[in-house]
Design an enzyme around this catalytic site. Structure first.
Site, PDB file in Angstrom:
ATOM      1  N   THR A  98      75.508  20.692 -39.451  1.00 33.56           N
ATOM      2  CA  THR A  98      74.257  20.146 -38.916  1.00 33.56           C
ATOM      3  C   THR A  98      74.506  18.762 -38.324  1.00 33.56           C
ATOM      4  O   THR A  98      75.500  18.107 -38.635  1.00 33.56           O
ATOM      5  CB  THR A  98      73.174  19.981 -40.000  1.00 33.56           C
ATOM      6  OG1 THR A  98      73.480  18.816 -40.790  1.00 33.56           O
ATOM      7  CG2 THR A  98      73.089  21.209 -40.891  1.00 33.56           C
ATOM      8  N   ASP A  99      73.584  18.320 -37.489  1.00 34.35           N
ATOM      9  CA  ASP A  99      73.655  16.933 -37.035  1.00 34.35           C
ATOM     10  C   ASP A  99      73.334  16.010 -38.220  1.00 34.35           C
ATOM     11  O   ASP A  99      72.865  16.456 -39.270  1.00 34.35           O
ATOM     12  CB  ASP A  99      72.724  16.702 -35.846  1.00 34.35           C
ATOM     13  CG  ASP A  99      73.300  15.642 -34.897  1.00 34.35           C
ATOM     14  OD1 ASP A  99      73.989  14.719 -35.375  1.00 34.35           O
ATOM     15  OD2 ASP A  99      73.049  15.725 -33.685  1.00 34.35           O
ATOM     16  N   TRP A 100      73.590  14.728 -38.037  1.00 33.27           N
ATOM     17  CA  TRP A 100      73.611  13.780 -39.160  1.00 33.27           C
ATOM     18  C   TRP A 100      72.202  13.396 -39.660  1.00 33.27           C
ATOM     19  O   TRP A 100      71.370  12.940 -38.875  1.00 33.27           O
ATOM     20  CB  TRP A 100      74.361  12.524 -38.722  1.00 33.27           C
ATOM     21  CG  TRP A 100      75.831  12.497 -39.042  1.00 33.27           C
ATOM     22  CD1 TRP A 100      76.517  11.413 -39.492  1.00 33.27           C
ATOM     23  CD2 TRP A 100      76.796  13.556 -38.969  1.00 33.27           C
ATOM     24  NE1 TRP A 100      77.850  11.760 -39.712  1.00 33.27           N
ATOM     25  CE2 TRP A 100      78.032  13.055 -39.405  1.00 33.27           C
ATOM     26  CE3 TRP A 100      76.719  14.917 -38.625  1.00 33.27           C
ATOM     27  CZ2 TRP A 100      79.196  13.841 -39.472  1.00 33.27           C
ATOM     28  CZ3 TRP A 100      77.876  15.702 -38.690  1.00 33.27           C
ATOM     29  CH2 TRP A 100      79.085  15.155 -39.108  1.00 33.27           C
ATOM     30  N   TYR A 117      69.102  18.014 -33.230  1.00 30.69           N
ATOM     31  CA  TYR A 117      67.956  17.633 -34.063  1.00 30.69           C
ATOM     32  C   TYR A 117      66.660  18.300 -33.605  1.00 30.69           C
ATOM     33  O   TYR A 117      65.757  18.550 -34.389  1.00 30.69           O
ATOM     34  CB  TYR A 117      67.720  16.128 -33.962  1.00 30.69           C
ATOM     35  CG  TYR A 117      68.788  15.251 -34.562  1.00 30.69           C
ATOM     36  CD1 TYR A 117      69.086  15.306 -35.917  1.00 30.69           C
ATOM     37  CD2 TYR A 117      69.473  14.337 -33.768  1.00 30.69           C
ATOM     38  CE1 TYR A 117      70.052  14.469 -36.463  1.00 30.69           C
ATOM     39  CE2 TYR A 117      70.437  13.493 -34.314  1.00 30.69           C
ATOM     40  CZ  TYR A 117      70.720  13.563 -35.662  1.00 30.69           C
ATOM     41  OH  TYR A 117      71.664  12.741 -36.203  1.00 30.69           O
TER      42      TYR A 117
END
Ligand SMILES: *[C@@H]1O[C@H](CO)[C@@H](O)[C@H](O)[C@H]1NC(C)=O
Ligand SMILES: *[C@@H]1O[C@H](CO)[C@@H](O)[C@H](O)[C@H]1NC(C)=O
Ligand SMILES: *[C@@H]1O[C@H](CO)[C@@H](O)[C@H](O)[C@H]1NC(C)=O
Ligand SMILES: *[C@@H]1O[C@H](CO)[C@@H](O)[C@H](O)[C@H]1NC(C)=O
Ligand SMILES: *[C@@H]1O[C@H](CO)[C@@H](O)[C@H](O)[C@H]1NC(C)=O
Ligand SMILES: *[C@@H]1O[C@H](CO)[C@@H](O)[C@H](O)[C@H]1NC(C)=O
Length: 645
Positions: free
Chosen positions: A341-343, A305
């Site tokens: 991608t991260d959440w 992130y």
């Protein structure tokens, strides 16, 4: 039975592939065009024909897909299990699984929640695949998961082992410095994942823990990049096998380019923790494990992130960052796999009752549509934790993004499903799952690792292992259930001054944070409060005390090292494991995977991106004593056991 023999084959590493599957390239004179031409009168579409080569099957399928179907592939969303293993009906915060699969056309999901019944989970998984089979093209689901073989319980980072075999956190593997054990663990975890249909691991976490205050250290392999690199290569090979195939779990290595150097040790799930900083100009050090992962065949990568501050890179979140994803990861390091991608980078959401803004750090002012475009431009293939295919459709319809750009990513995502064999046999044997998951052998190896990973920091006068204890020996205890001692015929008292020994299982210090989601992150000071120090000091003064500290972060506790007669560090272990170590049924074998700072001020003074720079650490990386009485010859525990404890 079919599944069981598949299981044992995979355990033995006897992977069977046709040469065609291995390369995905065709040896025969067969082209995508010819399969397209024959489409009209075929009975089985080429993409469903398992005797064709994967590249041809991918091309055939892609050519059949609508824009909506392609957009659906590019999202990887959380999947909740409904009552009794039914499909989730949704609630005010999320759409039903049927809607997400049937209307939004998603096929990538991460499983949320602890697994308490393997057969039920496997039956649920089969229901999900059945629903997928009913869609127009019948593209199978790929089910992924955060780690679920340890002790961490945090909806954002991992789940308690539940029915699975239970192992120390990855820090425990780092403490043992045993790549063979890591490989064995990963092979067992793979078997348990395969049994319930999990085919993608949202791990390993290879961030190097150069900033001791960061809340996500328990999922790392500690402070040393070389050690991390060595262990994660074994980890990736254990999950994936030597080549990815029908018995593999594909891995997502995270969080590129290393989430360790968090400014002030905060975490970038949260607004106050956006920044990754490099005061020591040491980004390169954090890339070492990623290079090793790529060399070991890592299939997928997840950027963190965070946004980089004070570097040559643009200060925007790593997934929005073309210089990071395309220039550094793909071009410089040569990574050719999938970038997910991260959440939750696009849409604001609510997690466990807590409002969480989209983690669009540095691009907060962009619209949701613009954020999606930025992520695609950066070179990512898939949006984690989001269900917004309509944004991608709009971007293509408005001409902002070319459909060919989607094809690049969708091809990779579909190819992964073909290589995993999901198009040929997506279902699992639910009854076999009950036998494979948490079987005695797997559980025993996990339990042994919990014990071995114990790290003996201090042992005055060889207090440990405790000898000559009996029914008359009195114990004052904290942090575990008295019945565990009573079942060993030992006596528990309620006041330290009445005891012969105190046994304390302590959590490492942290400052509790508010909020449903945030509360499960152990952040802030590495020191105990003055009140807690005084409380413990009274125990140390009253009775010889053995402390077991669960070091999810490198605690700054010189007063514990001073006051306790013996101090153990653990990295995820049951209380039974602790008692086995205390009484010498097992010897602790661990060595610290990081330095233990002298104070929180010393941790603050260190540079976020530089390892081993805390001044005058209480214990150094690599510190770990052994019991004086040993059997040698690697017969760990056995002679101690012979003492009849
Ligand atoms: C699958 O492809 C092979 C090779 O082209 C072909 O011989 C076979 O008939 C196909 N099977 C079906 C069921 O279409
Ligand atoms: C779940 O299964 C149990 C036992 O079969 C049953 O009693 C219960 O009503 C079921 N719950 C739901 C929500 O279907
Ligand atoms: C369900 O999906 C629709 C279409 O994307 C969206 O507008 C709506 O907000 C979603 N509902 C929930 C509860 O997430
Ligand atoms: C991050 O770094 C920027 C630039 O140095 C600074 O303005 C900001 O206060 C820092 N912290 C956060 C949480 O953004
Ligand atoms: C301690 O263990 C006993 C027996 O397993 C159990 O009944 C009791 O609830 C446990 N107590 C606590 C505080 O967990
Ligand atoms: C505890 O004591 C009882 C009675 O003397 C004995 O039968 C039992 O084996 C003992 N248990 C252990 C774990 O030593």
């Amino acid at each position: 039975m079919g599944s069981l023999s598949r299981t044992s084959r995979a355990l033995l590493g006897l992977f069977t592939f046709s040469s065609c599957l291995q390369s995905g390239l065709c040896s025969r004179a067969h082209t995508p065009q010819s399969s397209l031409h024959s489409r009209a009168d075929e009975t089985l579409p080429a993409y469903k024909n398992s005797s064709l080569c994967i590249n041809d099957r991918v091309d055939d399928l892609l050519a059949r897909m609508t824009l909506e179907e392609k957009a659906g592939q590019m999202f990887h969303a959380m999947l909740y299990v409904g009552p009794n293993g039914t499909l989730d009906q949704g609630d005010e915060n999320r759409n039903s699984t049927d809607f997400v699969m049937g209307t939004q056309l998603l096929t990538h999901f991460n499983l949320v929640g602890e697994i308490t019944d393997a057969q039920e989970t496997a039956e649920f998984y089969n229901r999900v695949q059945q629903r997928a089979a009913e869609t127009r093209l019948g593209i199978p689901v790929t089910l992924s998961s955060d780690p679920r073989h340890h002790f961490t319980e945090n909806i954002g980072t991992g789940f308690d082992a539940g029915r699975f075999s239970q192992w120390p956190e990855t820090l425990g593997f780092a403490a043992l410095r045993d790549a063979d054990l890591v490989k064995k663990f990963a092979e067992i975890a793979r078997e348990e994942y395969l049994a319930v249909g999990i085919r993608a691991a949202l791990h390993p976490q290879v961030d190097v823990s150069t900033e001791p205050r960061w809340a996500r250290i328990p999922g790392t392999f500690g402070e040393d990049a070389q050690l991390t690199a060595e262990l994660i290569s074994a980890y990736i090979k254990g999950f994936q096998g030597d080549k990815l195939g029908a018995h593999s779990v594909t891995t997502v290595t995270k969080h590129f380019p290393g989430g360790g150097p968090m400014e002030n040790g905060e975490d970038s799930h949260f607004v106050y923790g956006k920044n990754e900083t490099y005061p020591g100009n040491n980004l390169e050090y954090h890339l070492i494990p990623f290079k090793a992962a790529i060399a070991a065949g890592a299939r997928q990568m997840m950027p963190y992130y965070s946004r980089p501050i004070g570097t040559k890179f643009e200060p925007v979140g790593f997934s929005f960052n073309k210089e990071i994803v395309t220039d550094l990861l793909r071009n410089d390091l040569g990574f050719e796999g999938i970038v997910v991608t991260d959440w939750g980078l696009i849409t604001d959401t609510v997690i466990l009752g807590q409002y969480m803004p989209a983690r669009a750090w540095g691009v907060e002012t962009l619209s949701e549509l613009e954020r999606a475009a930025r992520i695609l431009d950066a070179g990512c293939d898939q949006f984690g934790g989001e269900t917004r295919p309509e944004l991608i459709i709009q971007l293509v319809n408005e001409g902002v993004i070319q459909e060919e750009r989607l094809d690049v990513s969708v091809k990779k995502l579909l190819r992964e499903k073909f290589v995993l064999g999901l198009f040929d046999d997506p279902f699992v044997d639910a009854e076999a799952a009950a036998r494979v998951v948490g079987n005695d052998y797997f559980v025993r190896l996990g339990n042994e690792a919990q014990r071995r990973a114990y790290t003996l920091l201090k042992n005055s006068q060889d207090t440990l292992p405790l000898r000559s204890v009996g029914p008359d020996t009195k114990f004052y205890i904290e942090g575990f259930n008295a019945t565990l001692l009573q079942s060993r015929n030992l006596t528990v008292v309620t006041r330290p001054e009445d005891a012969d020994y105190a046994l304390l299982r302590l959590a490492a210090p942290y400052e509790p944070r508010p909020g449903g989601f945030e509360a499960s992150f152990h952040a802030g000071s590495l020191e105990f409060s003055a009140e807690e120090r005084a409380r413990q000091a009274a125990v140390y003064a009253a009775v010889p005390t053995v402390v077991d500290m669960m070091l999810d972060r490198p605690a700054a506790v010189p007063e514990v090292a001073e006051g306790a007669v013996a101090m153990l560090a653990s990295f995820g272990s049951s209380s039974e494991a602790f008692l086995d170590v205390v009484f010498g049924v097992w010897e602790p074998e661990g060595k610290l995977p990081y330095d233990l700072p002298r104070s929180n001020a010393a941790a603050e003074a260190g540079m976020e991106d530089v390892p081993f720079d805390t001044r005058d650490p209480v214990f150094k990386f690599g510190h770990g004593l052994r019991y004086a009485e040993r059997c040698g010859d690697g017969a760990s525990g056995s002679c101690l056991k012979a003492r009849g404890i």
